[in-house]
Every structure is written in structure tokens, then in C-alpha cells.
Design an enzyme around this catalytic site. Structure first.
Site, PDB file in Angstrom:
ATOM      1  N   TYR A  10      24.743  90.374  77.913  1.00  0.00           N
ATOM      2  CA  TYR A  10      25.027  89.136  77.160  1.00  0.00           C
ATOM      3  C   TYR A  10      25.860  88.149  77.985  1.00  0.00           C
ATOM      4  CZ  TYR A  10      27.343  86.264  73.551  1.00  0.00           C
ATOM      5  OH  TYR A  10      27.872  85.240  72.812  1.00  0.00           O
ATOM      6  N   ASP A  30      21.997  95.680  87.845  1.00  0.00           N
ATOM      7  CA  ASP A  30      22.149  96.131  86.456  1.00  0.00           C
ATOM      8  C   ASP A  30      21.340  97.416  86.275  1.00  0.00           C
ATOM      9  OD1 ASP A  30      22.866  94.218  83.644  1.00  0.00           O
ATOM     10  OD2 ASP A  30      22.005  96.227  83.457  1.00  0.00           O
ATOM     11  N   LEU A  32      20.493  98.453  83.331  1.00  0.00           N
ATOM     12  CA  LEU A  32      19.771  98.201  82.073  1.00  0.00           C
ATOM     13  C   LEU A  32      20.155  99.193  80.969  1.00  0.00           C
ATOM     14  CD1 LEU A  32      16.253  97.209  83.516  1.00  0.00           C
ATOM     15  CD2 LEU A  32      18.143  95.716  82.879  1.00  0.00           C
ATOM     16  N   THR A  34      22.639  98.653  78.869  1.00  0.00           N
ATOM     17  CA  THR A  34      22.803  97.781  77.691  1.00  0.00           C
ATOM     18  C   THR A  34      22.175  96.406  77.923  1.00  0.00           C
ATOM     19  OG1 THR A  34      24.996  97.083  78.463  1.00  0.00           O
ATOM     20  CG2 THR A  34      24.952  98.906  76.892  1.00  0.00           C
ATOM     21  N   THR A 128      39.607  91.851  79.204  1.00  0.00           N
ATOM     22  CA  THR A 128      39.477  91.668  77.759  1.00  0.00           C
ATOM     23  C   THR A 128      40.821  91.465  77.072  1.00  0.00           C
ATOM     24  OG1 THR A 128      38.892  92.847  75.718  1.00  0.00           O
ATOM     25  CG2 THR A 128      39.491  94.214  77.573  1.00  0.00           C
ATOM     26  N   TYR A 152      38.914 101.525  75.556  1.00  0.00           N
ATOM     27  CA  TYR A 152      38.224 100.399  76.185  1.00  0.00           C
ATOM     28  C   TYR A 152      39.234  99.481  76.881  1.00  0.00           C
ATOM     29  CZ  TYR A 152      36.046  95.839  76.564  1.00  0.00           C
ATOM     30  OH  TYR A 152      35.625  94.631  77.046  1.00  0.00           O
ATOM     31  N   HIS A 200      28.980  93.184  66.506  1.00  0.00           N
ATOM     32  CA  HIS A 200      29.815  91.975  66.459  1.00  0.00           C
ATOM     33  C   HIS A 200      29.532  91.115  65.234  1.00  0.00           C
ATOM     34  CE1 HIS A 200      29.955  93.138  70.757  1.00  0.00           C
ATOM     35  NE2 HIS A 200      31.228  92.916  70.527  1.00  0.00           N
ATOM     36  N   GLY A 295      41.771 100.433  64.450  1.00  0.00           N
ATOM     37  CA  GLY A 295      42.100  99.767  65.711  1.00  0.00           C
ATOM     38  C   GLY A 295      42.021  98.252  65.689  1.00  0.00           C
ATOM     39  N   ASP A 296      41.696  97.638  64.540  1.00  0.00           N
ATOM     40  CA  ASP A 296      41.599  96.175  64.473  1.00  0.00           C
ATOM     41  C   ASP A 296      42.980  95.545  64.293  1.00  0.00           C
ATOM     42  OD1 ASP A 296      38.922  95.617  64.785  1.00  0.00           O
ATOM     43  OD2 ASP A 296      38.470  95.547  62.642  1.00  0.00           O
TER      44      ASP A 296
HETATM   45  N1  UFG Z   1      33.893  92.596  61.295  1.00  0.00           N
HETATM   46  C1  UFG Z   1      33.579  92.790  59.977  1.00  0.00           C
HETATM   47  N2  UFG Z   1      32.341  93.265  59.686  1.00  0.00           N
HETATM   48  C2  UFG Z   1      31.414  93.576  60.632  1.00  0.00           C
HETATM   49  C3  UFG Z   1      31.754  93.372  61.993  1.00  0.00           C
HETATM   50  C4  UFG Z   1      33.011  92.881  62.289  1.00  0.00           C
HETATM   51  O1  UFG Z   1      34.399  92.537  59.082  1.00  0.00           O
HETATM   52  O2  UFG Z   1      30.317  94.034  60.276  1.00  0.00           O
HETATM   53  C5  UFG Z   1      35.227  92.062  61.635  1.00  0.00           C
HETATM   54  C6  UFG Z   1      36.045  92.986  62.513  1.00  0.00           C
HETATM   55  O3  UFG Z   1      36.714  93.950  61.760  1.00  0.00           O
HETATM   56  C7  UFG Z   1      36.974  91.994  63.213  1.00  0.00           C
HETATM   57  C8  UFG Z   1      36.115  90.713  63.325  1.00  0.00           C
HETATM   58  O4  UFG Z   1      35.068  90.882  62.363  1.00  0.00           O
HETATM   59  O5  UFG Z   1      38.058  91.718  62.410  1.00  0.00           O
HETATM   60  C9  UFG Z   1      35.508  90.535  64.692  1.00  0.00           C
HETATM   61  O6  UFG Z   1      34.868  91.761  65.052  1.00  0.00           O
HETATM   62  P1  UFG Z   1      33.923  91.936  66.316  1.00  0.00           P
HETATM   63  O7  UFG Z   1      33.432  93.335  66.311  1.00  0.00           O
HETATM   64  O8  UFG Z   1      32.924  90.835  66.349  1.00  0.00           O
HETATM   65  O9  UFG Z   1      34.906  91.674  67.548  1.00  0.00           O
HETATM   66  P2  UFG Z   1      36.284  92.414  67.924  1.00  0.00           P
HETATM   67  O10 UFG Z   1      37.379  91.438  67.646  1.00  0.00           O
HETATM   68  O11 UFG Z   1      36.412  93.724  67.297  1.00  0.00           O
HETATM   69  O12 UFG Z   1      36.090  92.737  69.461  1.00  0.00           O
HETATM   70  C10 UFG Z   1      35.770  91.787  70.448  1.00  0.00           C
HETATM   71  C11 UFG Z   1      35.014  92.482  71.569  1.00  0.00           C
HETATM   72  C12 UFG Z   1      35.871  93.531  72.199  1.00  0.00           C
HETATM   73  C13 UFG Z   1      37.172  92.910  72.658  1.00  0.00           C
HETATM   74  C14 UFG Z   1      37.838  92.163  71.531  1.00  0.00           C
HETATM   75  C15 UFG Z   1      39.005  91.415  72.061  1.00  0.00           C
HETATM   76  O13 UFG Z   1      33.838  93.072  71.070  1.00  0.00           O
HETATM   77  O14 UFG Z   1      35.189  94.070  73.296  1.00  0.00           O
HETATM   78  O15 UFG Z   1      36.940  91.233  70.960  1.00  0.00           O
HETATM   79  O16 UFG Z   1      39.413  90.438  71.176  1.00  0.00           O
HETATM   80  F1  UFG Z   1      38.011  93.887  73.057  1.00  0.00           F
END
Ligand code: UFG
Length: 333
Positions: A10, A30, A32, A34, A128, A152, A200, A295-296
Site C-alpha cells: 500500500y 517485494d 509479495l 502482502t 511508525t 510491532y 484498518h 492495545g489501542d
Molecule cells: N477501529 C474500529 N473498528 C474497526 C477497525 C478499527 O473501531 O473495524 C478503530 C480502532 O480501534 C482505532 C481506529 O479505528 O481506534 C483506527 O484503527 P486502524 O486499525 O485503522 O489503525 P490503528 O490506529 O490501529 O493503527 C495504525 C496502523 C499501525 C500503526 C498505528 C500508528 O495500522 O500500523 O496506526 O498510529 F502502528
């Protein structure tokens, strides 16, 4: 020639496109795992026959393959490396740490060793926001303590540390770019976010709108934020890509090693993201509220003042709506 590892993925494909369209010759390496062959094909089609656009070559292979790397660096006369090839799923990294330390950390050492052997001096490294862990202060500056809460993030912190030693011992110059939440797609709508499985938020909301998934779950609405959902800093992937060009050109111009954050500096909650998608596609989006995802952090917002000041980087897509619009063009088109 610039070597782009992970260029079929991406962010890597958008970096490769910007490099090519800025006249650089690019070789993508790459495996491939992902990334997608189709993306490379599209990149080739986009570049074909256009004036001032660099040459693109694709090599199927792994960053752990020393022989291949050395022959690539030598035979293609690579001047700089942009290293993006990595795994990036926080949840998976907590279940299978070896996969992350092996691919993200050990193979970065392999690349650096090959660079030393071949006399390649510059590297732009894809880091990141996950290096920071739970923020103690927002917006997060580069001086914020680095304390990852997942493997990660740890796998990337280790590479940053390794880069410091390779600079000190071997004179390798690096720029480490700490990405916040990459989103959106190239303005052409021809390349975009394509993960399998998708985890995502923005693509998941779009898949829900398109009927490609049954459910959209918001992971927790009891965070200490105004609407209870997590706040993130979404940065357009083309803005990210352009920062790589600036970093690379600065390194090739003699700049010393640097670490930069890359975000927009404004945070949007999960609910605000869903509402923005709903507005852009002109359709209500149905979702339910689920448990928090492990972990969020509640809020992750970047200060990108350093890269703005030092490299003149400026986001072309500061508004979430425009980021979402570009993502929709890719998903819908
Ligand atoms: N979320 C939901 N529902 C979903 C998917 C995500 O509520 O189905 C929420 C997550 O909990 C989070 C937000 O949406 O609060 C964003 O989530 P993402 O998975 O899109 O992105 P992240 O913030 O978890 O992670 C991204 C990258 C990581 C990086 C991080 C750094 O994927 O690799 O940003 O900010 F480490």
C-alpha cells in the site's frame, strides 16, 4: 537508481509512484507476501510513455536474501534505499512476535549489512507512531518518550536504534519516518489500500457501505475522548509518499540522519470517520459498538512541525473529507 523494498504494498506503491513521477529510476524488491503483482503492473502502466517519468523494474525476492540484495545494489547502481517491507499488524505481532522481529528487525540488519558491503550510504526507513506507545502528551513530538506497547512498535524501535549505530560506525545516513494513520489513495484511483485481510478503519467502513462485509464494529465507546471513541491522526498516503522524496533528496544532498513524525496534526474520532464516510458516499452507515481492541491508545495525534520546518513538507490533503474521497474513488472505482 532507488531501491524500494515493499514497493508492491500500500504505502510502498505510492512511494514508488511519487519517485517515478519525480524522475527517479526505481527498482522494487517485494516478496509479495502482502503486496500485489497487479499493483506493480498498474504502476508500470501509469509510468509508461510519460515524459520525465523514471524507469521501473520489479524484482521478486526477500529482504533476507543477502546474495540477491548485494547483486541488486551493485548491478543496478543503487544510490539510496527506501525500506518499507515489513509486517504491520499490531494484534498479530502480539501473537507471533518472532514473525515481526525476524521480518522487521533482522532483515533490516541484513539490508544495512549489504549497504555497507556495497557502499550505499542513504536509507529512508518506514517507522511508525506505534513506537510511542501510550502518549503522555499530545500532539506527540519526536522527543516524546519511545515506549512501545506492542511488538510491532518494538520491532521498529529496534531498527531505529540499529540505524543510529550504523550511522556512528559505518556512516550510513538515515531518515526514519514515523507514520501516523496512513489513509486514502492516489488521485488517479488506480492504486490504493489493499490488505487481505483488511483491519484498518476507513477501508472497513467502505467495505461495509459496498456490502462486502456484514458488520462494522466500533471498538469501544468508553474512552476519555469527547464522543468516547478513539482519536487518530489520518494522513494521506500521497503526502506520506512525498515526504519520502523530500527525505531522500535531502539525504542525497548531504543531510545528516533524522527522525520525523508524519501526521496531519488533527485528530478524528472513530465516529467522526464513519460520519465523514457517510457524508462522502451519501449513505447512512450502520455500525454497532463492541469491546475495546487490546492495545489501542485513546488518542494519537502527531506534531509534524519538525519535517515542515526542516524539509518544507506540507500536507496536500489536510482535510479528512478529501482523504476519504480519494479512498472512495479507489474502492468504488
Ligand atoms: N477501529 C474500529 N473498528 C474497526 C477497525 C478499527 O473501531 O473495524 C478503530 C480502532 O480501534 C482505532 C481506529 O479505528 O481506534 C483506527 O484503527 P486502524 O486499525 O485503522 O489503525 P490503528 O490506529 O490501529 O493503527 C495504525 C496502523 C499501525 C500503526 C498505528 C500508528 O495500522 O500500523 O496506526 O498510529 F502502528
Amino acid at each position: 537508481m532507488i531501491l524500494v523494498t515493499g514497493g508492491a504494498g500500500y504505502i510502498g506503491s505510492h512511494v514508488a509512484k511519487e519517485l517515478l513521477f519525480n524522475g527517479h529510476d526505481v527498482v522494487i524488491l517485494d516478496n509479495l507476501s502482502t503486496g500485489h503483482k497487479e499493483t506493480v503492473k498498474t504502476l508500470k502502466e501509469m509510468a509508461q510513455g510519460r515524459k520525465g517519468v523514471g524507469e521501473l523494474e520489479f524484482v521478486f525476492g526477500d529482504t533476507g536474501d543477502k546474495e540477491l540484495l548485494v547483486s541488486l545494489l551493485r548491478e543496478k547502481a543503487v544510490s539510496s534505499v527506501v525500506h518499507l517491507a515489513a509486517f504491520s499488524l499490531v494484534g498479530e505481532s502480539m501473537q507471533n512476535p518472532g514473525k515481526y522481529f525476524d521480518n522487521n528487525t533482522s532483515r533490516a540488519v541484513n539490508i544495512l549489512e549489504c549497504m555497507v558491503e556495497c557502499g550505499v550510504r542513504n536509507i529512508v526507513f518506514s517507522s511508525t507512531a506505534a513506537v510511542y506507545g501510550e502518549p503522555v502528551e499530545v500532539p506527540i513530538t519526536e522527543d516524546h518518550p519511545v515506549k512501545p506497547t506492542n511488538v510491532y512498535g518494538a520491532s521498529k524501535v529496534m531498527v531505529e536504534e540499529i540505524l543510529r549505530w550504523y550511522d556512528r560506525i559505518h556512516g550510513i545516513k538515515y531518515v526514519s519516518l514515523r507514520y501516523f494513520n496512513a489513509a486514502g489513495a492516489d488521485e488517479s484511483g488506480l492504486i490504493g489500500e489493499w490488505h487481505e485481510p483488511e483491519t484498518h478503519l476507513i477501508p472497513i467502513v467502505m467495505q461495509k457501505v459496498l456490502g462486502q462485509r456484514d458488520k462494522l464494529t466500533v471498538f469501544g465507546d468508553d474512552y476519555p475522548t469527547p464522543d468516547g471513541t478513539c482519536i487518530r491522526d489520518y494522513i494521506h498516503v500521497t503526502d506520506l509518499a512525498r515526504a519520502h522524496i523530500l527525505a531522500l533528496e535531502a539525504l542525497e544532498g548531504g543531510m545528516g540522519s533524522k527522525v520525523y513524525n508524519l501526521g496531519n496534526g488533527s485528530g478524528y474520532s472513530v465516529r467522526e470517520v464513519i460520519d465523514t464516510v457517510s457524508e462522502v458516499v451519501g449513505q447512512d452507515v450502520v455500525y454497532d459498538i463492541g469491546e475495546r481492541r487490546a492495545g489501542d491508545p485513546a488518542v494519537l495525534v502527531a506534531s509534524s512541525d519538525k519535517i515542515k520546518k526542516e524539509l518544507g513538507w506540507k500536507p496536500g490533503y489536510p482535510e479528512l473529507k478529501d482523504i476519504v474521497r480519494s479512498a472512495w474513488k479507489w474502492h468504488w472505482g
